[in-house]
Design an enzyme around this catalytic site. Sequence first.
Site, PDB file in Angstrom:
ATOM      1  N   GLU A 101     -13.919  59.662  34.832  1.00  0.00           N
ATOM      2  CA  GLU A 101     -13.039  60.772  35.188  1.00  0.00           C
ATOM      3  C   GLU A 101     -12.980  61.939  34.231  1.00  0.00           C
ATOM      4  O   GLU A 101     -13.265  61.618  33.058  1.00  0.00           O
ATOM      5  CB  GLU A 101     -11.630  60.139  35.227  1.00  0.00           C
ATOM      6  CG  GLU A 101     -10.391  61.070  35.603  1.00  0.00           C
ATOM      7  CD  GLU A 101      -9.129  60.255  36.047  1.00  0.00           C
ATOM      8  OE1 GLU A 101      -9.336  59.797  37.308  1.00  0.00           O
ATOM      9  OE2 GLU A 101      -8.500  60.094  35.013  1.00  0.00           O
ATOM     10  N   GLU A 149      -3.576  54.500  45.771  1.00  0.00           N
ATOM     11  CA  GLU A 149      -3.228  53.643  44.630  1.00  0.00           C
ATOM     12  C   GLU A 149      -2.073  52.958  44.722  1.00  0.00           C
ATOM     13  O   GLU A 149      -1.131  53.549  45.328  1.00  0.00           O
ATOM     14  CB  GLU A 149      -3.181  54.909  43.598  1.00  0.00           C
ATOM     15  CG  GLU A 149      -2.511  54.388  42.118  1.00  0.00           C
ATOM     16  CD  GLU A 149      -2.630  55.610  41.124  1.00  0.00           C
ATOM     17  OE1 GLU A 149      -3.743  56.007  41.029  1.00  0.00           O
ATOM     18  OE2 GLU A 149      -1.662  55.701  40.286  1.00  0.00           O
ATOM     19  N   ASN A 177      -3.260  50.661  39.573  1.00  0.00           N
ATOM     20  CA  ASN A 177      -3.221  51.494  38.241  1.00  0.00           C
ATOM     21  C   ASN A 177      -2.614  50.618  37.401  1.00  0.00           C
ATOM     22  O   ASN A 177      -1.389  50.179  37.339  1.00  0.00           O
ATOM     23  CB  ASN A 177      -2.484  52.594  38.792  1.00  0.00           C
ATOM     24  CG  ASN A 177      -2.473  53.825  37.559  1.00  0.00           C
ATOM     25  OD1 ASN A 177      -2.806  53.296  36.328  1.00  0.00           O
ATOM     26  ND2 ASN A 177      -2.137  54.883  37.599  1.00  0.00           N
ATOM     27  N   GLU A 224      -7.825  50.740  38.015  1.00  0.00           N
ATOM     28  CA  GLU A 224      -7.647  52.099  37.376  1.00  0.00           C
ATOM     29  C   GLU A 224      -6.916  51.743  36.013  1.00  0.00           C
ATOM     30  O   GLU A 224      -5.995  51.264  35.946  1.00  0.00           O
ATOM     31  CB  GLU A 224      -6.742  52.883  38.249  1.00  0.00           C
ATOM     32  CG  GLU A 224      -7.237  52.859  39.775  1.00  0.00           C
ATOM     33  CD  GLU A 224      -6.289  53.827  40.587  1.00  0.00           C
ATOM     34  OE1 GLU A 224      -5.694  54.843  40.000  1.00  0.00           O
ATOM     35  OE2 GLU A 224      -5.971  53.447  41.685  1.00  0.00           O
ATOM     36  N   SER A 225      -7.478  52.834  35.151  1.00  0.00           N
ATOM     37  CA  SER A 225      -6.729  53.250  33.943  1.00  0.00           C
ATOM     38  C   SER A 225      -6.753  52.046  32.755  1.00  0.00           C
ATOM     39  O   SER A 225      -6.952  50.855  33.152  1.00  0.00           O
ATOM     40  CB  SER A 225      -5.166  53.449  33.984  1.00  0.00           C
ATOM     41  OG  SER A 225      -5.032  54.290  34.819  1.00  0.00           O
TER      42      SER A 225
HETATM   43  O1  LIG Z   1      -7.520  57.577  31.190  1.00  0.00           O
HETATM   44  P1  LIG Z   1      -7.527  56.075  31.627  1.00  0.00           P
HETATM   45  O2  LIG Z   1      -6.516  55.450  31.156  1.00  0.00           O
HETATM   46  O3  LIG Z   1      -8.900  55.490  31.793  1.00  0.00           O
HETATM   47  O4  LIG Z   1      -6.938  56.345  33.375  1.00  0.00           O
HETATM   48  C1  LIG Z   1      -7.811  57.019  34.329  1.00  0.00           C
HETATM   49  C2  LIG Z   1      -7.262  57.200  35.640  1.00  0.00           C
HETATM   50  O5  LIG Z   1      -6.805  55.753  36.136  1.00  0.00           O
HETATM   51  C3  LIG Z   1      -5.685  57.773  35.425  1.00  0.00           C
HETATM   52  O6  LIG Z   1      -6.081  59.143  35.076  1.00  0.00           O
HETATM   53  C4  LIG Z   1      -4.769  57.856  36.674  1.00  0.00           C
HETATM   54  C5  LIG Z   1      -4.913  56.751  37.725  1.00  0.00           C
HETATM   55  N1  LIG Z   1      -4.132  57.246  38.687  1.00  0.00           N
HETATM   56  C6  LIG Z   1      -3.606  58.588  38.431  1.00  0.00           C
HETATM   57  C7  LIG Z   1      -2.832  59.133  39.182  1.00  0.00           C
HETATM   58  C8  LIG Z   1      -2.599  60.371  38.707  1.00  0.00           C
HETATM   59  C9  LIG Z   1      -3.020  60.989  37.489  1.00  0.00           C
HETATM   60  C10 LIG Z   1      -3.940  60.223  36.789  1.00  0.00           C
HETATM   61  C11 LIG Z   1      -4.354  58.881  37.188  1.00  0.00           C
END
Ligand SMILES: O=P(O)(O)OC[C@@H](O)[C@@H](O)c1c[nH]c2ccccc12
Length: 268
Positions: free
Chosen positions: A64, A174, A195, A225-226
């Site tokens: 990302e 999501e 997420n 995610e994340s």
């Molecule tokens: O920076 P990270 O922790 O790797 O996360 C990426 C991504 O999952 C995250 O930016 C994200 C997941 N869903 C979202 C919805 C909106 C904005 C941002 C996001």
Amino acid sequence: MSDKGSTYLDKILAAKRAELAAPRATRSGALTDRELLELGARLPRPRDFIGALREGPRPGIIAEFKRASPSAGALREGADARQIAMLYAANGAACMSVLCDKHFQGSLDDLRSVRQSVALPLLAKDFILEKTQIVEAKRVGADCVLLIVAALPAPQLRNLIEFAHTLELQVLCETRDEAEIDRAMAAGAKLIGVNSRDLQTFELDPDRAAKLRKYVPKSFTYVAESGVRTIDDALRLRDSGADALLIGSYFMTAEQPGEALRELVMAL
Ligand SMILES: O=P(O)(O)OC[C@@H](O)[C@@H](O)c1c[nH]c2ccccc12
């Protein structure tokens, strides 16, 4: 958590609604549903985002581009989206996600410039509430759009998924718990993300995506995610059965984002 009990997500969505209500310069602002569909259908055919995740080594990496976030502040101030995109493409990303919302210092222009510099399938990471946004994302070169279950009532979610699919865009839907996973599947999603960061509070539960894996049948494509902060985090998510990992901050804050990606891909 923010003041007056309203959450980060509420604030971002309120800002997005205000943006959408203002008169717009773009062509698709005042069109009927039928006109939107016609306009969207004439745009170039998107790439196969899900295919790219499933065909390569598992889990596929969705790398990302994110300059900043409301919770972390600046991640890589003033970063050039094209430059990062080329590093991602050269170092093993299966797909790329581009943050298009201003709360993350992003815009659709970033997506457009990334589209012009790499062939990777691209996710438009935005807070989508209506069809015009889906057409705009396709117009600048998105192959997949994000739809957040917590932001959309069920009929609207189903409607937007169907609209995107009609335009041959794929949808990353999501979710954050079992009930939202059920809603995503019932609404027609094929690509389901969990997420690990709560968009209401921006708090991270590092195990969430692994814990919820069992609620999504293997016929769907599952994205964790994340929250990947180390290679071990990525290995844990791989072992939990994620088909793909969506990783932003880890690469964006690395001294050498390309090297960080390559090292992670080789470890998986
Ligand atoms: O920076 P990270 O922790 O790797 O996360 C990426 C991504 O999952 C995250 O930016 C994200 C997941 N869903 C979202 C919805 C909106 C904005 C941002 C996001």
